[in-house]
Scaffold this motif. Sequence first.
Motif, PDB file in Angstrom:
ATOM      1  N   LEU A 132      -1.799 -68.195  38.373  1.00  0.00           N
ATOM      2  CA  LEU A 132      -0.715 -68.411  39.332  1.00  0.00           C
ATOM      3  C   LEU A 132       0.225 -67.217  39.285  1.00  0.00           C
ATOM      4  CD1 LEU A 132       0.674 -70.617  41.168  1.00  0.00           C
ATOM      5  CD2 LEU A 132       1.986 -71.267  39.141  1.00  0.00           C
ATOM      6  N   ASN A 133       0.585 -66.731  40.467  1.00  0.00           N
ATOM      7  CA  ASN A 133       1.583 -65.668  40.550  1.00  0.00           C
ATOM      8  C   ASN A 133       2.828 -66.219  41.230  1.00  0.00           C
ATOM      9  OD1 ASN A 133       0.142 -63.338  39.434  1.00  0.00           O
ATOM     10  ND2 ASN A 133      -1.238 -63.652  41.185  1.00  0.00           N
ATOM     11  N   ILE A 134       3.859 -66.408  40.447  1.00  0.00           N
ATOM     12  CA  ILE A 134       5.085 -66.983  40.986  1.00  0.00           C
ATOM     13  C   ILE A 134       5.946 -65.877  41.588  1.00  0.00           C
ATOM     14  CG2 ILE A 134       7.259 -68.103  40.337  1.00  0.00           C
ATOM     15  CD1 ILE A 134       5.581 -69.544  38.123  1.00  0.00           C
ATOM     16  N   ILE A 135       6.408 -66.120  42.801  1.00  0.00           N
ATOM     17  CA  ILE A 135       7.351 -65.178  43.418  1.00  0.00           C
ATOM     18  C   ILE A 135       8.583 -65.977  43.829  1.00  0.00           C
ATOM     19  CG2 ILE A 135       7.764 -63.511  45.260  1.00  0.00           C
ATOM     20  CD1 ILE A 135       4.929 -62.868  45.389  1.00  0.00           C
ATOM     21  N   GLY A 136       9.756 -65.449  43.534  1.00  0.00           N
ATOM     22  CA  GLY A 136      10.970 -66.166  43.925  1.00  0.00           C
ATOM     23  C   GLY A 136      12.139 -65.223  44.115  1.00  0.00           C
ATOM     24  N   ALA A 137      13.123 -65.709  44.877  1.00  0.00           N
ATOM     25  CA  ALA A 137      14.378 -64.976  45.051  1.00  0.00           C
ATOM     26  C   ALA A 137      15.463 -65.777  44.351  1.00  0.00           C
ATOM     27  CB  ALA A 137      14.714 -64.843  46.533  1.00  0.00           C
ATOM     28  N   THR A 138      16.446 -65.088  43.799  1.00  0.00           N
ATOM     29  CA  THR A 138      17.494 -65.817  43.090  1.00  0.00           C
ATOM     30  C   THR A 138      18.851 -65.152  43.295  1.00  0.00           C
ATOM     31  OG1 THR A 138      18.127 -66.754  40.952  1.00  0.00           O
ATOM     32  CG2 THR A 138      17.291 -64.514  40.909  1.00  0.00           C
ATOM     33  N   SER A 139      19.890 -65.992  43.287  1.00  0.00           N
ATOM     34  CA  SER A 139      21.237 -65.422  43.231  1.00  0.00           C
ATOM     35  C   SER A 139      21.680 -65.394  41.768  1.00  0.00           C
ATOM     36  CB  SER A 139      22.201 -66.250  44.087  1.00  0.00           C
ATOM     37  OG  SER A 139      22.207 -67.582  43.638  1.00  0.00           O
ATOM     38  N   GLY A 140      20.818 -65.891  40.863  1.00  0.00           N
ATOM     39  CA  GLY A 140      21.130 -65.765  39.449  1.00  0.00           C
ATOM     40  C   GLY A 140      20.567 -66.869  38.559  1.00  0.00           C
ATOM     41  N   CYS A 195      16.585 -60.755  49.774  1.00  0.00           N
ATOM     42  CA  CYS A 195      15.558 -61.137  48.785  1.00  0.00           C
ATOM     43  C   CYS A 195      14.773 -62.345  49.295  1.00  0.00           C
ATOM     44  CB  CYS A 195      16.203 -61.482  47.443  1.00  0.00           C
ATOM     45  SG  CYS A 195      17.122 -60.134  46.693  1.00  0.00           S
ATOM     46  N   GLN A 196      15.529 -63.333  49.735  1.00  0.00           N
ATOM     47  CA  GLN A 196      14.936 -64.579  50.216  1.00  0.00           C
ATOM     48  C   GLN A 196      14.011 -64.313  51.406  1.00  0.00           C
ATOM     49  OE1 GLN A 196      14.855 -67.527  48.949  1.00  0.00           O
ATOM     50  NE2 GLN A 196      16.133 -68.980  50.057  1.00  0.00           N
ATOM     51  N   ASP A 197      14.447 -63.465  52.335  1.00  0.00           N
ATOM     52  CA  ASP A 197      13.641 -63.167  53.524  1.00  0.00           C
ATOM     53  C   ASP A 197      12.315 -62.520  53.134  1.00  0.00           C
ATOM     54  OD1 ASP A 197      15.575 -64.213  55.126  1.00  0.00           O
ATOM     55  OD2 ASP A 197      16.424 -62.272  55.760  1.00  0.00           O
ATOM     56  N   MET A 198      12.359 -61.612  52.158  1.00  0.00           N
ATOM     57  CA  MET A 198      11.112 -60.943  51.750  1.00  0.00           C
ATOM     58  C   MET A 198      10.164 -61.931  51.075  1.00  0.00           C
ATOM     59  SD  MET A 198      12.170 -57.093  50.649  1.00  0.00           S
ATOM     60  CE  MET A 198      13.484 -57.438  49.513  1.00  0.00           C
ATOM     61  N   VAL A 199      10.713 -62.811  50.265  1.00  0.00           N
ATOM     62  CA  VAL A 199       9.875 -63.826  49.612  1.00  0.00           C
ATOM     63  C   VAL A 199       9.242 -64.739  50.662  1.00  0.00           C
ATOM     64  CG1 VAL A 199       9.922 -65.852  48.108  1.00  0.00           C
ATOM     65  CG2 VAL A 199      11.081 -63.755  47.412  1.00  0.00           C
ATOM     66  N   LYS A 200      10.054 -65.140  51.640  1.00  0.00           N
ATOM     67  CA  LYS A 200       9.520 -66.002  52.709  1.00  0.00           C
ATOM     68  C   LYS A 200       8.409 -65.298  53.477  1.00  0.00           C
ATOM     69  CE  LYS A 200      13.239 -69.213  53.744  1.00  0.00           C
ATOM     70  NZ  LYS A 200      14.523 -69.282  54.448  1.00  0.00           N
ATOM     71  N   ALA A 201       8.598 -63.994  53.722  1.00  0.00           N
ATOM     72  CA  ALA A 201       7.584 -63.229  54.464  1.00  0.00           C
ATOM     73  C   ALA A 201       6.271 -63.179  53.675  1.00  0.00           C
ATOM     74  CB  ALA A 201       8.089 -61.828  54.761  1.00  0.00           C
ATOM     75  N   LEU A 202       6.360 -63.008  52.350  1.00  0.00           N
ATOM     76  CA  LEU A 202       5.146 -62.964  51.538  1.00  0.00           C
ATOM     77  C   LEU A 202       4.425 -64.316  51.567  1.00  0.00           C
ATOM     78  CD1 LEU A 202       6.460 -60.912  48.470  1.00  0.00           C
ATOM     79  CD2 LEU A 202       4.909 -60.108  50.257  1.00  0.00           C
ATOM     80  N   GLU A 207      -3.002 -65.513  54.264  1.00  0.00           N
ATOM     81  CA  GLU A 207      -4.148 -64.838  53.655  1.00  0.00           C
ATOM     82  C   GLU A 207      -3.748 -64.238  52.291  1.00  0.00           C
ATOM     83  OE1 GLU A 207      -6.844 -61.352  55.355  1.00  0.00           O
ATOM     84  OE2 GLU A 207      -6.233 -62.810  56.874  1.00  0.00           O
ATOM     85  N   PHE A 208      -2.583 -63.578  52.315  1.00  0.00           N
ATOM     86  CA  PHE A 208      -2.032 -62.966  51.104  1.00  0.00           C
ATOM     87  C   PHE A 208      -1.747 -64.039  50.060  1.00  0.00           C
ATOM     88  CE2 PHE A 208       1.508 -61.199  48.615  1.00  0.00           C
ATOM     89  CZ  PHE A 208       1.044 -59.925  48.325  1.00  0.00           C
ATOM     90  N   LYS A 209      -1.146 -65.125  50.511  1.00  0.00           N
ATOM     91  CA  LYS A 209      -0.768 -66.230  49.619  1.00  0.00           C
ATOM     92  C   LYS A 209      -2.001 -66.783  48.902  1.00  0.00           C
ATOM     93  CE  LYS A 209       1.611 -70.648  49.584  1.00  0.00           C
ATOM     94  NZ  LYS A 209       1.028 -71.923  49.946  1.00  0.00           N
ATOM     95  N   GLU A 210      -3.062 -66.962  49.683  1.00  0.00           N
ATOM     96  CA  GLU A 210      -4.316 -67.503  49.160  1.00  0.00           C
ATOM     97  C   GLU A 210      -4.957 -66.509  48.183  1.00  0.00           C
ATOM     98  OE1 GLU A 210      -7.105 -70.710  49.486  1.00  0.00           O
ATOM     99  OE2 GLU A 210      -5.052 -70.470  50.191  1.00  0.00           O
ATOM    100  N   LYS A 211      -5.058 -65.251  48.643  1.00  0.00           N
ATOM    101  CA  LYS A 211      -5.748 -64.217  47.875  1.00  0.00           C
ATOM    102  C   LYS A 211      -5.107 -64.047  46.489  1.00  0.00           C
ATOM    103  CE  LYS A 211      -7.132 -59.361  48.009  1.00  0.00           C
ATOM    104  NZ  LYS A 211      -6.990 -58.086  48.702  1.00  0.00           N
ATOM    105  N   TYR A 212      -3.775 -64.109  46.425  1.00  0.00           N
ATOM    106  CA  TYR A 212      -3.086 -63.836  45.159  1.00  0.00           C
ATOM    107  C   TYR A 212      -2.542 -65.103  44.475  1.00  0.00           C
ATOM    108  CZ  TYR A 212      -3.521 -58.897  46.256  1.00  0.00           C
ATOM    109  OH  TYR A 212      -4.022 -57.657  46.533  1.00  0.00           O
ATOM    110  N   SER A 213      -2.984 -66.261  44.929  1.00  0.00           N
ATOM    111  CA  SER A 213      -2.536 -67.543  44.322  1.00  0.00           C
ATOM    112  C   SER A 213      -1.021 -67.567  44.110  1.00  0.00           C
ATOM    113  CB  SER A 213      -3.200 -67.791  42.971  1.00  0.00           C
ATOM    114  OG  SER A 213      -4.562 -67.533  43.021  1.00  0.00           O
ATOM    115  N   LEU A 214      -0.284 -67.392  45.199  1.00  0.00           N
ATOM    116  CA  LEU A 214       1.169 -67.385  45.072  1.00  0.00           C
ATOM    117  C   LEU A 214       1.691 -68.793  44.815  1.00  0.00           C
ATOM    118  CD1 LEU A 214       2.560 -64.998  47.838  1.00  0.00           C
ATOM    119  CD2 LEU A 214       1.564 -64.485  45.608  1.00  0.00           C
ATOM    120  N   GLY A 215       2.676 -68.880  43.957  1.00  0.00           N
ATOM    121  CA  GLY A 215       3.318 -70.165  43.687  1.00  0.00           C
ATOM    122  C   GLY A 215       4.820 -69.991  43.685  1.00  0.00           C
TER     123      GLY A 215
END
Length: 461
Positions: A132-140, A195-202, A207-215
């Motif tokens: 699993l590859n977790i991607i997230g945006a945070t304000s802290g 940050c949030q917008d880029m995470v949402k775009a990913l 296809e990208f989400k599936e290929k890299y098992s994004l969580g």
Amino acid sequence: MRYISTRGGIQPIAFKDAVMMGLASDGGLLLPQSYPTVTTEQLESWRSLAYPELAFQVISRFVDDIPADDLKAIIDRSYATFTHPEVTPVVKQDGVYILELFHGVTLAFKDVALQFLGNLFEYILAERNQKLNIIGATSGDTGSAAIHGVRGKKGISIFILHPYGKTSAVQALQMTTVTDANVHNIAVHGTFDDCQDMVKALFGDLEFKEKYSLGAVNSINWARVLAQVAYYFYAWLRVTDDSNQPVHFSVPTGNFGDIFAGYVAKRMGLPIDKLLLATNENNILTRFINKGDYSLGEVVSTVSPSMDIQIASNFERYLFHLFNDNPERLKESFAELKEHGRITCDAAEMAQVRKDFCSASIDQTETLSTIRDFHEKTGYLLDPHTAVGVKAALELLPADSARICLATAHPAKFGETVEKSLGVPAPVPESVKALEGLPTRCEVMDADLDKVREFFVAQVG
Ligand SMILES: *Cc1c(COP(=O)(O)O)cnc(C)c1O
């Protein structure tokens, strides 16, 4: 126990699948098909349990696809990282109870859920031989707790984007001093929204989400809400001495995750009178509860930044129940929100809302004066988020009732604000001092989606 979506578009799934799905695949949020109830006798029999044992009693009622011993081990490991022997102790100050949820490694309540989620992910991934590859945006706060929840865990990598220079100093240190190979901090020249917008775009690139098992690890994961239900039980058991004694909880609210956990506890039969939803100037939920007005405004930056939210994602879970578990009615409401920027409820629905909740919005001046006044009176330091909840409780809840205020962060985590309120620096705990001067690892980047994607791919390989 099976899980369904608020949007009605998926077949019921098992707990482990719900944890791995995060956001429901139809765009809704996952909920248990029904709530297990706890009898008065059971509740009484839980009085002598230590926090991890109690958490097991509560959590296991929602989990039927992990053997009890394994679930116990996951829970024990999660709460062994807390520095207080009681994990979430309750103290009494100035006529209110303070439920201290900040004894985890990043000094905020999110550790309660994210330590559990990290161990749960590792367990399920090992069993399924998945990554699993977790991607997230945070304000802290979410980012630091998530990083500490999964650092060094097998099968998981984590990429957390935060706005460069815009988190509190302690939050930045808690993230960037984690140098485990599976942890990737990205400091973005931009805002939290960038940050949030880029995470949402990913995530939007399927296809990208599936290929890299994004969580994801944001608060829409059911396991996070579930872990938080336990401390409502724990606090009730600490402040009552016989059954059926109702208590009030005051909850400083952003994404509605924490207070929804309180609602779940109530549905399970815990004697909760009112859940007090406390907001800062970002008060859409207060307007809704007090005036029936759920209309979007602009996000305002405040001294309680973890509550600077307009759309509270977990609120969808409550609306689903308010609409008698009817996904069609829920979808209509979200269509109305999209088209007209508001959600409307009828009189009967609003009556139900006011049975479940009361609410107050506390502005920044009041927050700062509450920190100062409370400290003068009791010697106890509140963090700015907790101060919002305490002030709301003192204003709204009867003084002769048991008022439990959730302390969502340690004051040292927001030392700048505490200093502004008191006029003198807040004491710095040893665990924070120890971070200063440690080696850090962090990639600083422009708010450029292609650059972020390139970096991610290079690291994941
Ligand atoms: C996240 C957070 C909140 C808000 O919690 P929600 O579950 O989003 O309502 C409040 N206080 C602190 C310190 C937080 O980190």
